[in-house]
Design a protein around this motif. Structure first.
Motif, PDB file in Angstrom:
ATOM      1  N   TYR A  15       0.618  -0.608  -0.053  1.00  0.00           N
ATOM      2  CA  TYR A  15      -0.444   0.198  -0.074  1.00  0.00           C
ATOM      3  C   TYR A  15       0.940   1.587  -0.360  1.00  0.00           C
ATOM      4  CZ  TYR A  15      -4.454  -2.016   0.930  1.00  0.00           C
ATOM      5  OH  TYR A  15      -5.288  -3.354   1.127  1.00  0.00           O
ATOM      6  N   ARG A  16       0.546   2.271  -0.959  1.00  0.00           N
ATOM      7  CA  ARG A  16       0.645   3.329  -0.253  1.00  0.00           C
ATOM      8  C   ARG A  16       1.266   4.002   0.892  1.00  0.00           C
ATOM      9  NH1 ARG A  16      -2.106   4.276  -6.210  1.00  0.00           N
ATOM     10  NH2 ARG A  16      -3.855   4.817  -4.620  1.00  0.00           N
ATOM     11  N   ASP A  17       0.390   4.158   1.260  1.00  0.00           N
ATOM     12  CA  ASP A  17      -0.078   4.556   3.279  1.00  0.00           C
ATOM     13  C   ASP A  17      -0.576   3.575   4.129  1.00  0.00           C
ATOM     14  OD1 ASP A  17      -0.271   4.995   4.986  1.00  0.00           O
ATOM     15  OD2 ASP A  17      -1.722   7.174   5.029  1.00  0.00           O
ATOM     16  N   ALA A  18       0.801   2.082   4.139  1.00  0.00           N
ATOM     17  CA  ALA A  18       0.174   1.001   4.754  1.00  0.00           C
ATOM     18  C   ALA A  18      -0.187   1.453   6.374  1.00  0.00           C
ATOM     19  CB  ALA A  18       1.547   0.213   5.187  1.00  0.00           C
ATOM     20  N   ASP A  19      -0.450   2.197   6.976  1.00  0.00           N
ATOM     21  CA  ASP A  19      -1.124   2.831   7.792  1.00  0.00           C
ATOM     22  C   ASP A  19      -2.524   2.735   7.965  1.00  0.00           C
ATOM     23  OD1 ASP A  19       0.258   2.937  10.842  1.00  0.00           O
ATOM     24  OD2 ASP A  19       1.421   4.511  10.052  1.00  0.00           O
ATOM     25  N   ALA A  20      -2.923   3.943   7.053  1.00  0.00           N
ATOM     26  CA  ALA A  20      -4.434   4.432   6.512  1.00  0.00           C
ATOM     27  C   ALA A  20      -4.453   2.765   6.395  1.00  0.00           C
ATOM     28  CB  ALA A  20      -4.280   5.256   5.877  1.00  0.00           C
ATOM     29  N   ALA A  21      -4.132   1.644   4.904  1.00  0.00           N
ATOM     30  CA  ALA A  21      -4.920   0.758   5.071  1.00  0.00           C
ATOM     31  C   ALA A  21      -5.321  -0.618   6.439  1.00  0.00           C
ATOM     32  CB  ALA A  21      -3.942   0.006   4.666  1.00  0.00           C
ATOM     33  N   VAL A  22      -4.374  -0.458   7.604  1.00  0.00           N
ATOM     34  CA  VAL A  22      -4.451  -0.825   8.549  1.00  0.00           C
ATOM     35  C   VAL A  22      -5.805  -1.016   9.555  1.00  0.00           C
ATOM     36  CG1 VAL A  22      -3.338  -1.771  11.153  1.00  0.00           C
ATOM     37  CG2 VAL A  22      -2.291  -1.869   9.500  1.00  0.00           C
ATOM     38  N   THR A  23      -6.119   0.747   9.761  1.00  0.00           N
ATOM     39  CA  THR A  23      -7.274   1.553   9.665  1.00  0.00           C
ATOM     40  C   THR A  23      -7.970   1.256   9.643  1.00  0.00           C
ATOM     41  OG1 THR A  23      -5.914   2.989  10.908  1.00  0.00           O
ATOM     42  CG2 THR A  23      -8.565   3.270  10.930  1.00  0.00           C
ATOM     43  N   TRP A  24      -8.418   1.248   7.618  1.00  0.00           N
ATOM     44  CA  TRP A  24      -9.222   1.224   7.101  1.00  0.00           C
ATOM     45  C   TRP A  24      -9.961  -0.175   6.322  1.00  0.00           C
ATOM     46  CZ3 TRP A  24     -11.468  -1.133   2.121  1.00  0.00           C
ATOM     47  CH2 TRP A  24     -12.063   0.265   1.676  1.00  0.00           C
ATOM     48  N   LEU A  25      -8.987  -1.302   6.592  1.00  0.00           N
ATOM     49  CA  LEU A  25      -9.351  -2.868   6.474  1.00  0.00           C
ATOM     50  C   LEU A  25     -10.146  -3.340   7.316  1.00  0.00           C
ATOM     51  CD1 LEU A  25      -6.013  -3.968   4.779  1.00  0.00           C
ATOM     52  CD2 LEU A  25      -8.625  -3.647   3.575  1.00  0.00           C
ATOM     53  N   ALA A  26      -9.332  -2.494   8.848  1.00  0.00           N
ATOM     54  CA  ALA A  26      -9.968  -2.914  10.285  1.00  0.00           C
ATOM     55  C   ALA A  26     -11.646  -2.160   9.865  1.00  0.00           C
ATOM     56  CB  ALA A  26      -9.579  -3.249  11.652  1.00  0.00           C
ATOM     57  N   GLU A  27     -11.609  -0.941   9.756  1.00  0.00           N
ATOM     58  CA  GLU A  27     -13.310  -0.615  10.044  1.00  0.00           C
ATOM     59  C   GLU A  27     -14.142  -0.679   9.405  1.00  0.00           C
ATOM     60  OE1 GLU A  27     -12.393   3.280  10.394  1.00  0.00           O
ATOM     61  OE2 GLU A  27     -11.260   3.991  12.311  1.00  0.00           O
ATOM     62  N   VAL A  28     -13.386  -1.072   7.926  1.00  0.00           N
ATOM     63  CA  VAL A  28     -14.618  -1.107   6.817  1.00  0.00           C
ATOM     64  C   VAL A  28     -15.213  -2.773   6.292  1.00  0.00           C
ATOM     65  CG1 VAL A  28     -15.087  -0.456   4.190  1.00  0.00           C
ATOM     66  CG2 VAL A  28     -13.734   1.209   5.449  1.00  0.00           C
ATOM     67  N   PHE A  29     -13.567  -3.205   6.642  1.00  0.00           N
ATOM     68  CA  PHE A  29     -13.854  -4.849   5.862  1.00  0.00           C
ATOM     69  C   PHE A  29     -13.966  -5.476   6.865  1.00  0.00           C
ATOM     70  CE2 PHE A  29     -12.147  -4.028   1.096  1.00  0.00           C
ATOM     71  CZ  PHE A  29     -13.551  -3.390   1.214  1.00  0.00           C
ATOM     72  N   GLY A  30     -13.579  -5.150   7.976  1.00  0.00           N
ATOM     73  CA  GLY A  30     -14.021  -6.285   9.328  1.00  0.00           C
ATOM     74  C   GLY A  30     -12.915  -6.407   9.798  1.00  0.00           C
ATOM     75  N   PHE A  31     -11.937  -6.519   9.011  1.00  0.00           N
ATOM     76  CA  PHE A  31     -10.346  -7.477   9.907  1.00  0.00           C
ATOM     77  C   PHE A  31     -10.023  -6.973  10.286  1.00  0.00           C
ATOM     78  CE2 PHE A  31     -10.480  -8.060   4.837  1.00  0.00           C
ATOM     79  CZ  PHE A  31      -9.742  -9.009   4.359  1.00  0.00           C
ATOM     80  N   GLU A  32      -9.251  -8.187  11.188  1.00  0.00           N
ATOM     81  CA  GLU A  32      -8.638  -7.916  13.098  1.00  0.00           C
ATOM     82  C   GLU A  32      -7.346  -7.872  12.587  1.00  0.00           C
ATOM     83  OE1 GLU A  32     -10.021 -10.768  14.991  1.00  0.00           O
ATOM     84  OE2 GLU A  32     -11.777  -9.985  14.907  1.00  0.00           O
ATOM     85  N   GLU A  33      -6.213  -6.838  14.083  1.00  0.00           N
ATOM     86  CA  GLU A  33      -5.135  -6.585  13.617  1.00  0.00           C
ATOM     87  C   GLU A  33      -4.678  -8.113  14.157  1.00  0.00           C
ATOM     88  OE1 GLU A  33      -2.714  -3.344  14.542  1.00  0.00           O
ATOM     89  OE2 GLU A  33      -4.284  -2.592  13.975  1.00  0.00           O
ATOM     90  N   LYS A  34      -4.169  -8.880  13.079  1.00  0.00           N
ATOM     91  CA  LYS A  34      -2.880 -10.363  13.705  1.00  0.00           C
ATOM     92  C   LYS A  34      -1.679  -9.498  14.038  1.00  0.00           C
ATOM     93  CE  LYS A  34      -0.864 -14.633  13.314  1.00  0.00           C
ATOM     94  NZ  LYS A  34      -0.327 -14.710  13.790  1.00  0.00           N
ATOM     95  N   ALA A  35      -0.664  -9.182  13.211  1.00  0.00           N
ATOM     96  CA  ALA A  35       0.375  -7.728  13.533  1.00  0.00           C
ATOM     97  C   ALA A  35       0.694  -7.177  13.001  1.00  0.00           C
ATOM     98  CB  ALA A  35       1.629  -9.529  14.059  1.00  0.00           C
ATOM     99  N   VAL A  36       1.752  -6.126  13.638  1.00  0.00           N
ATOM    100  CA  VAL A  36       2.287  -5.246  12.444  1.00  0.00           C
ATOM    101  C   VAL A  36       3.520  -4.261  13.007  1.00  0.00           C
ATOM    102  CG1 VAL A  36       1.946  -2.230  12.153  1.00  0.00           C
ATOM    103  CG2 VAL A  36      -0.909  -4.023  12.523  1.00  0.00           C
ATOM    104  N   HIS A  37       4.459  -4.441  12.067  1.00  0.00           N
ATOM    105  CA  HIS A  37       5.552  -4.695  12.633  1.00  0.00           C
ATOM    106  C   HIS A  37       6.306  -3.451  11.719  1.00  0.00           C
ATOM    107  CE1 HIS A  37       5.712  -8.558  14.096  1.00  0.00           C
ATOM    108  NE2 HIS A  37       5.042  -8.965  13.195  1.00  0.00           N
TER     109      HIS A  37
END
Length: 137
Positions: A15-37
């Protein structure tokens, strides 16, 4: 097919903005963080997010990365992601309420699936539905 199978293919994206993708994928599609390094600068080097038994991996685009030097351009990609969800109507409603770009409306398909398609914050194509290849003959 055995019910004990675990996924062994994991989409890896940039992603061009991976930080924004972490938040967006959780809020919009319901993904859960497993790990963020993150690297020493705090940039997402590698993230893992799951939805049900599925897992995706992604990180920040970097021009000098082995993944490729060109900026991600999902609108020219031949890749789309398909995710089995138990309730596509509820998933669709969540995505619409959060402002996702719906590119194929929620519909019952001839092959027995109920599904829809949307683009994420950077244009990657995602489809969500009930078609599960593991349960097909």
């Amino acid at each position: 097919m055995s019910e004990n199978l675990r996924p062994n293919i994991f989409p890896a994206m940039r992603y061009r903005d991976a930080d924004a993708a972490v938040t967006w994928l959780a809020e919009v599609f319901g993904f859960e963080e497993k790990a963020v390094h993150r690297d020493e600068d705090g940039v997402v080097a590698h993230a893992e997010m799951r939805l049900g038994a599925g897992l995706i991996m992604f990180g920040q685009h970097r021009p000098d990365n082995w993944f490729g030097s060109g900026k991600p351009d999902p609108l020219t990609s031949t890749i789309g992601l398909y995710v089995v969800v138990p309730d596509p109507d509820a998933h669709h409603a969540r995505a619409v309420a959060a402002g996702a770009e719906i590119v194929r409306g929620l519909k019952d398909q001839d092959y027995g699936s109920r599904e829809y398609s949307a683009r994420d914050l950077e244009g990657n194509l995602w489809s969500f539905g009930t078609y599960d290849p593991y349960t097909q003959d």
